[in-house]
Design a protein around this motif. Structure first.
Motif, PDB file in Angstrom:
ATOM      1  N   LYS A   1       0.841  -1.191   0.000  1.00  0.00           N
ATOM      2  CA  LYS A   1       0.000   0.000   0.000  1.00  0.00           C
ATOM      3  C   LYS A   1       0.881   1.247   0.000  1.00  0.00           C
ATOM      4  CE  LYS A   1      -2.961   2.775   2.876  1.00  0.00           C
ATOM      5  NZ  LYS A   1      -3.148   3.153   4.279  1.00  0.00           N
ATOM      6  N   SER A   2       1.891   1.232   0.856  1.00  0.00           N
ATOM      7  CA  SER A   2       2.713   2.443   0.951  1.00  0.00           C
ATOM      8  C   SER A   2       3.512   2.642  -0.345  1.00  0.00           C
ATOM      9  CB  SER A   2       3.588   2.392   2.203  1.00  0.00           C
ATOM     10  OG  SER A   2       4.906   2.099   1.882  1.00  0.00           O
ATOM     11  N   ALA A   3       3.942   1.530  -0.964  1.00  0.00           N
ATOM     12  CA  ALA A   3       4.683   1.666  -2.231  1.00  0.00           C
ATOM     13  C   ALA A   3       3.768   2.183  -3.334  1.00  0.00           C
ATOM     14  CB  ALA A   3       5.288   0.324  -2.623  1.00  0.00           C
ATOM     15  N   ILE A   4       2.542   1.657  -3.403  1.00  0.00           N
ATOM     16  CA  ILE A   4       1.622   2.081  -4.472  1.00  0.00           C
ATOM     17  C   ILE A   4       1.227   3.538  -4.292  1.00  0.00           C
ATOM     18  CG2 ILE A   4      -0.676   1.739  -5.480  1.00  0.00           C
ATOM     19  CD1 ILE A   4      -0.371  -1.245  -4.885  1.00  0.00           C
ATOM     20  N   SER A   5       0.995   3.954  -3.020  1.00  0.00           N
ATOM     21  CA  SER A   5       0.546   5.333  -2.838  1.00  0.00           C
ATOM     22  C   SER A   5       1.667   6.332  -3.137  1.00  0.00           C
ATOM     23  CB  SER A   5      -0.026   5.539  -1.428  1.00  0.00           C
ATOM     24  OG  SER A   5       0.911   5.135  -0.484  1.00  0.00           O
TER      25      SER A   5
ATOM     26  N   SER B   1       4.206   5.630  -5.491  1.00  0.00           N
ATOM     27  CA  SER B   1       4.799   5.548  -6.835  1.00  0.00           C
ATOM     28  C   SER B   1       3.818   5.148  -7.926  1.00  0.00           C
ATOM     29  CB  SER B   1       5.946   4.546  -6.816  1.00  0.00           C
ATOM     30  OG  SER B   1       5.407   3.257  -6.687  1.00  0.00           O
ATOM     31  N   GLY B   2       2.542   4.919  -7.590  1.00  0.00           N
ATOM     32  CA  GLY B   2       1.608   4.497  -8.621  1.00  0.00           C
ATOM     33  C   GLY B   2       1.579   2.988  -8.754  1.00  0.00           C
ATOM     34  N   GLU B   3       0.793   2.524  -9.725  1.00  0.00           N
ATOM     35  CA  GLU B   3       0.493   1.090  -9.748  1.00  0.00           C
ATOM     36  C   GLU B   3       1.264   0.309 -10.809  1.00  0.00           C
ATOM     37  OE1 GLU B   3      -3.096   0.013 -11.698  1.00  0.00           O
ATOM     38  OE2 GLU B   3      -3.746   2.093 -11.755  1.00  0.00           O
ATOM     39  N   ASN B   4       2.302   0.890 -11.362  1.00  0.00           N
ATOM     40  CA  ASN B   4       3.096   0.185 -12.352  1.00  0.00           C
ATOM     41  C   ASN B   4       4.053  -0.795 -11.647  1.00  0.00           C
ATOM     42  OD1 ASN B   4       5.103  -0.495 -14.090  1.00  0.00           O
ATOM     43  ND2 ASN B   4       5.546   1.589 -14.762  1.00  0.00           N
ATOM     44  N   PRO B   5       4.050  -2.099 -12.034  1.00  0.00           N
ATOM     45  CA  PRO B   5       4.876  -3.079 -11.312  1.00  0.00           C
ATOM     46  C   PRO B   5       6.324  -2.639 -11.127  1.00  0.00           C
ATOM     47  CG  PRO B   5       3.514  -4.203 -12.921  1.00  0.00           C
ATOM     48  CD  PRO B   5       3.262  -2.730 -13.115  1.00  0.00           C
ATOM     49  N   ALA B   6       6.909  -2.030 -12.158  1.00  0.00           N
ATOM     50  CA  ALA B   6       8.319  -1.646 -12.051  1.00  0.00           C
ATOM     51  C   ALA B   6       8.511  -0.556 -11.002  1.00  0.00           C
ATOM     52  CB  ALA B   6       8.832  -1.175 -13.404  1.00  0.00           C
ATOM     53  N   SER B   7       7.590   0.417 -10.966  1.00  0.00           N
ATOM     54  CA  SER B   7       7.785   1.475  -9.976  1.00  0.00           C
ATOM     55  C   SER B   7       7.454   0.988  -8.563  1.00  0.00           C
ATOM     56  CB  SER B   7       6.964   2.722 -10.345  1.00  0.00           C
ATOM     57  OG  SER B   7       5.667   2.382 -10.687  1.00  0.00           O
ATOM     58  N   ILE B   8       6.516   0.029  -8.451  1.00  0.00           N
ATOM     59  CA  ILE B   8       6.244  -0.563  -7.135  1.00  0.00           C
ATOM     60  C   ILE B   8       7.510  -1.242  -6.611  1.00  0.00           C
ATOM     61  CG2 ILE B   8       4.968  -2.361  -5.894  1.00  0.00           C
ATOM     62  CD1 ILE B   8       2.620  -1.880  -7.745  1.00  0.00           C
ATOM     63  N   ARG B   9       8.143  -2.000  -7.513  1.00  0.00           N
ATOM     64  CA  ARG B   9       9.377  -2.693  -7.127  1.00  0.00           C
ATOM     65  C   ARG B   9      10.435  -1.702  -6.651  1.00  0.00           C
ATOM     66  NH1 ARG B   9      14.360  -4.372  -7.652  1.00  0.00           N
ATOM     67  NH2 ARG B   9      14.820  -2.362  -8.582  1.00  0.00           N
ATOM     68  N   GLY B  10      10.624  -0.643  -7.450  1.00  0.00           N
ATOM     69  CA  GLY B  10      11.627   0.351  -7.098  1.00  0.00           C
ATOM     70  C   GLY B  10      11.320   0.999  -5.752  1.00  0.00           C
ATOM     71  N   GLN B  11      10.031   1.302  -5.536  1.00  0.00           N
ATOM     72  CA  GLN B  11       9.626   1.958  -4.300  1.00  0.00           C
ATOM     73  C   GLN B  11       9.790   1.030  -3.094  1.00  0.00           C
ATOM     74  OE1 GLN B  11       8.801   5.261  -4.381  1.00  0.00           O
ATOM     75  NE2 GLN B  11       8.993   5.080  -2.157  1.00  0.00           N
ATOM     76  N   LEU B  12       9.460  -0.257  -3.283  1.00  0.00           N
ATOM     77  CA  LEU B  12       9.615  -1.229  -2.185  1.00  0.00           C
ATOM     78  C   LEU B  12      11.064  -1.266  -1.723  1.00  0.00           C
ATOM     79  CD1 LEU B  12       7.521  -4.358  -3.272  1.00  0.00           C
ATOM     80  CD2 LEU B  12       7.197  -3.015  -1.194  1.00  0.00           C
ATOM     81  N   GLU B  13      11.961  -1.231  -2.688  1.00  0.00           N
ATOM     82  CA  GLU B  13      13.374  -1.320  -2.375  1.00  0.00           C
ATOM     83  C   GLU B  13      13.840  -0.108  -1.550  1.00  0.00           C
ATOM     84  OE1 GLU B  13      16.326  -1.612  -5.694  1.00  0.00           O
ATOM     85  OE2 GLU B  13      16.267  -3.718  -5.105  1.00  0.00           O
ATOM     86  N   LYS B  14      13.085   1.001  -1.661  1.00  0.00           N
ATOM     87  CA  LYS B  14      13.474   2.208  -0.920  1.00  0.00           C
ATOM     88  C   LYS B  14      12.836   2.278   0.456  1.00  0.00           C
ATOM     89  CE  LYS B  14      13.748   4.906  -5.123  1.00  0.00           C
ATOM     90  NZ  LYS B  14      12.698   5.579  -5.870  1.00  0.00           N
ATOM     91  N   THR B  15      12.016   1.257   0.819  1.00  0.00           N
ATOM     92  CA  THR B  15      11.325   1.277   2.111  1.00  0.00           C
ATOM     93  C   THR B  15      12.307   1.435   3.265  1.00  0.00           C
ATOM     94  OG1 THR B  15       9.645  -0.191   1.221  1.00  0.00           O
ATOM     95  CG2 THR B  15       9.761  -0.016   3.621  1.00  0.00           C
TER      96      THR B  15
END
Lengths: 380, 293
Positions: A321-325, A327-341
């Motif tokens: 949820k925090s990654a999607i909110s 960076s948006g719902e694109n799988p690649a940007s979710i992945r990138g955002q998760l890595e920055k958690t």
């Protein structure tokens, strides 16, 4: 044949209705794979319940920036073949943006080649160290590494000046992973394993193994398994009058273990996620807020205590949820955002992902608890 | 969908193999998942741990499993009925435990990963569609072989054993040897399916080769129709596709699945291959009568 056509028709109707209800705003689709039935259902069921509960709550409070979440859950039954089939379906037909689960290390390892190739982020709820070591770009996990639990126990043994131990592990993936870690780390803490025995997941009497342990020089016994085996071991040990301090794994960190083992559970020490002792944590604990709200919600929805394993699913959904909110719902940007958690206060611990670390938790993810008066007490 | 059809192909090979034993020779095996698993694990371990070529590993896996079954067949196939079921069940469980316990070799319950795909020259079978053609090539070969076998002298001898071993022996059939041979052939085909499974999935774990899967294979053969090669294909296809279709029922899929199986065995005791035409035939005259009167 007639009955089959009719059931198919009903099936079509059900799916059609589901689509109509959600047609208002295109939902963000999240896939979930849990071993809801089968031998690993003790993991899959609380995980499925928790994931559904969290997604419902996110939707009730307005979704993610107005977009609803749709959780599509399939049961893997703890079987790699079914896990791969279900994962393929999630990716190719349901077109999900990310997948949470599966519950077991085996199921997770089975679908890793698929998610890597399809470039869909996966947040596994299984504990096996192989999942994130070596790091795979699209694979994250929320369950604490078994190595952390073992380290926690060994540190306590060192503090008590215990150097000779026996281990008794269950012969499934949970037990064999624990056994491997127990053996690997022993030397580092100056601990000697005098006997290394296993028992089957369906065994009902562990007296032979315990009798053997009684006659050697062990100063403590570590048992690695999930309910109901360890409860039987505790009972058998008490019947045999085995006086050794008994340590268990986080596999039994739920009230059910105390119920099963009864009086024999008294004095047993085990590593656990903080969720078990949420109410007695000091107020300064940064996870306390998440923990209390999870325990309360789970109690309200399912009339049962939220446990350690359900927590893995809570963490997975909330991380997503925090990654999607952000960076948006694109799988690649979710992945990138998760890595920055960074500093995500979850149920399992405080998550800090980085390109070199996709498991994200440190040793402080576990606390040691002791059974006293049919309840859990923190071991300082 | 392609992915499921790959599994339909693998299960077809397995069901056809088991049908030779169960449907034609009338010898039950509740341990066929073990041969399937042996094929998968021998292939997997040889390629992952010892770096052997996939095709060579597949060949070794099939031959080794066939030889093992041949040796095992002599003592086991002396047994009949429930005792044979028990012995094969025991064998299946032993193999399952070996997969779980020999962690150093098989990776234990967490499985063995990184199994390479099969390939010819520069063509690697690494996508569902490529695997689909690969697996179905093998499935068609095994169907073709089995059809030929069933129609040959050996096929007739097997059916003779099914009906009466004494009569078969009286007619000059070497009952003991033939039973063992068909057992070994069935195991060999299952091992080929196992190798294909390992190389298409690239990951294997013991849970896929347990007792449940042995029972599922027997169910495929019975639902499809005992003693019919095409029936085995139908049974394998139905039991593989049904869970996918029933996912629409979400939590109730297992109940619906069970109900359908009960209904099918109740109303089509001869299996799909005989039951479906039977039902169609019984419907047709009834309609005609309705129009005439």
């Amino acid at each position: 044949m007639l009955s089959m056509t009719r059931t198919l028709f009903v099936a079509l109707l059900i799916t059609a209705q589901a689509t109509i209800v959600l047609a208002a705003a295109p939902p963000i689709k999240i896939g979930a794979l849990f071993a809801v039935t089968g031998p690993a259902s003790f993991l899959g069921e609380p995980e499925r319940n928790t994931a559904q509960m969290v997604v419902d709550e996110i939707n009730q409070s307005g979704g993610i920036k107005g977009r609803m979440l749709l959780l599509i859950t399939y049961d893997t039954q703890g079987d790699a073949t079914r896990a791969v089939q279900a994962a393929t379906r999630l990716i190719k037909e349901d077109k999900v943006v990310a997948i949470i689960g599966p519950s077991t290390t085996g199921d997770t390892m089975a679908i890793i080649p698929l998610v890597e190739k399809s470039q869909i982020p996966l947040i596994s709820c299984a504990a096996g160290i192989k999942i994130t070591e070596p790091v795979k770009p699209w694979v994250f996990k929320t369950a604490q590494n078994d190595s952390l639990a073992v380290a926690k126990i060994y540190e306590h043994l060192v503090k008590r000046k215990i150097t000779k131990i026996s281990i008794l592990t269950v012969s499934d993936s949970f037990g064999s992973s624990g056994r491997e870690q127990l053996k690997n780390q022993a030397a580092k803490y100056g601990i000697q394993i005098l006997s290394d025995d296993t028992y089957g997941p369906k065994d009902t009497d562990m007296t032979p193994q315990l009798t053997k342990i009684r006659t050697n020089q062990s100063q403590a016994l570590i048992c690695w398994g999930t309910n109901p085996g360890p409860a039987l071991i505790a009972r058998n040990a008490k019947q045999l009058g085995l006086k050794l301090p008994l340590y268990m794994s986080h596999g039994v960190s739920s009230k059910k273990f105390i119920d099963l083992a009864g009086d024999a559970a008294e004095g047993i020490i085990l590593p656990s996620g903080r969720v078990l002792v949420a109410d007695i944590l000091p107020n300064s604990d940064k996870q306390k807020k998440s923990l209390l709200s999870y325990v309360k919600d789970y109690q309200k929805h399912y009339k049962a205590e939220g446990d350690h394993f359900g927590g893995h699913a809570w963490d997975a959904v909330m991380l997503l949820k925090s990654a999607i909110s952000k960076s948006g719902e694109n799988p690649a940007s979710i992945r990138g955002q998760l890595e920055k958690t960074k500093n995500f206060y979850g149920i399992g611990g405080i998550f800090n992902y980085s390109p070199a670390d996709h498991s994200g938790l440190g040793k402080d993810a576990f606390v040691l608890v002791e059974v006293k008066g049919k309840d859990w007490k923190l071991v300082p | 969908m392609m992915n499921v059809l790959v599994f339909v192909g693998i299960n077809t090979i397995l069901a056809v193999a088991l049908n030779l034993l169960l449907g034609y020779a009338g010898q039950i095996s509740l341990g066929h998942a073990a041969f399937f698993g042996l094929g998968a694990y021998i292939s997997g371990v040889l390629t992952v741990t010892y770096g052997l070529n996939s095709w060579i590993s597949m060949f070794i896996a099939a031959t080794a499993t066939g030889i093992l079954a041949f040796i095992l067949g002599f003592p086991i196939l002396k047994l009949k009925g429930h005792y044979l079921a028990m012995a094969t069940l025991g064998f299946g469980i032993i193999v399952y435990i070996v997969f779980n316990e020999t962690v150093a070799l098989t990776g234990g319950p967490s499985g063995l990963s990184g199994i390479p795909n099969l390939g010819i020259a520069s063509l690697t079978f690494d996508s569902d569609i490529k695997n689909y053609y690969l697996v179905w090539l093998f499935a068609l070969i095994s169907i073709f072989l089995s059809l030929n076998l069933a129609d040959s002298r050996i096929g007739r001898a097997l059916r003779a054993i099914h009906d009466s071993e004494v009569a078969a022996r009286g007619m000059g059939v070497n009952v003991r040897l033939l039973k063992v041979q068909i057992f070994a052939l069935s195991a060999l085909l299952s091992a080929v399916a196992g190798s294909l499974y390992a190389h298409t999935m690239t990951f294997i774990s013991p849970a896929s080769f347990g007792f449940n899967f042995s029972v599922e294979l027997v169910t495929m053969v019975i639902i499809g129709g005992l003693g019919s090669i095409y029936g085995s294909f139908l049974g394998a296809a139905l039991l593989t596709l049904l869970p996918e279709i029933l996912r629409a029922f979400q939590d109730y899929d297992i109940i619906v699945y069970g109900l359908l199986l009960i209904l099918m065995t109740m109303f089509m005791p001869g299996g799909l291959v005989r039951g479906v035409p039977g039902i169609l035939l019984s419907l047709r005259p009834a309609r005609k009568q309705g129009r005439e009167y």
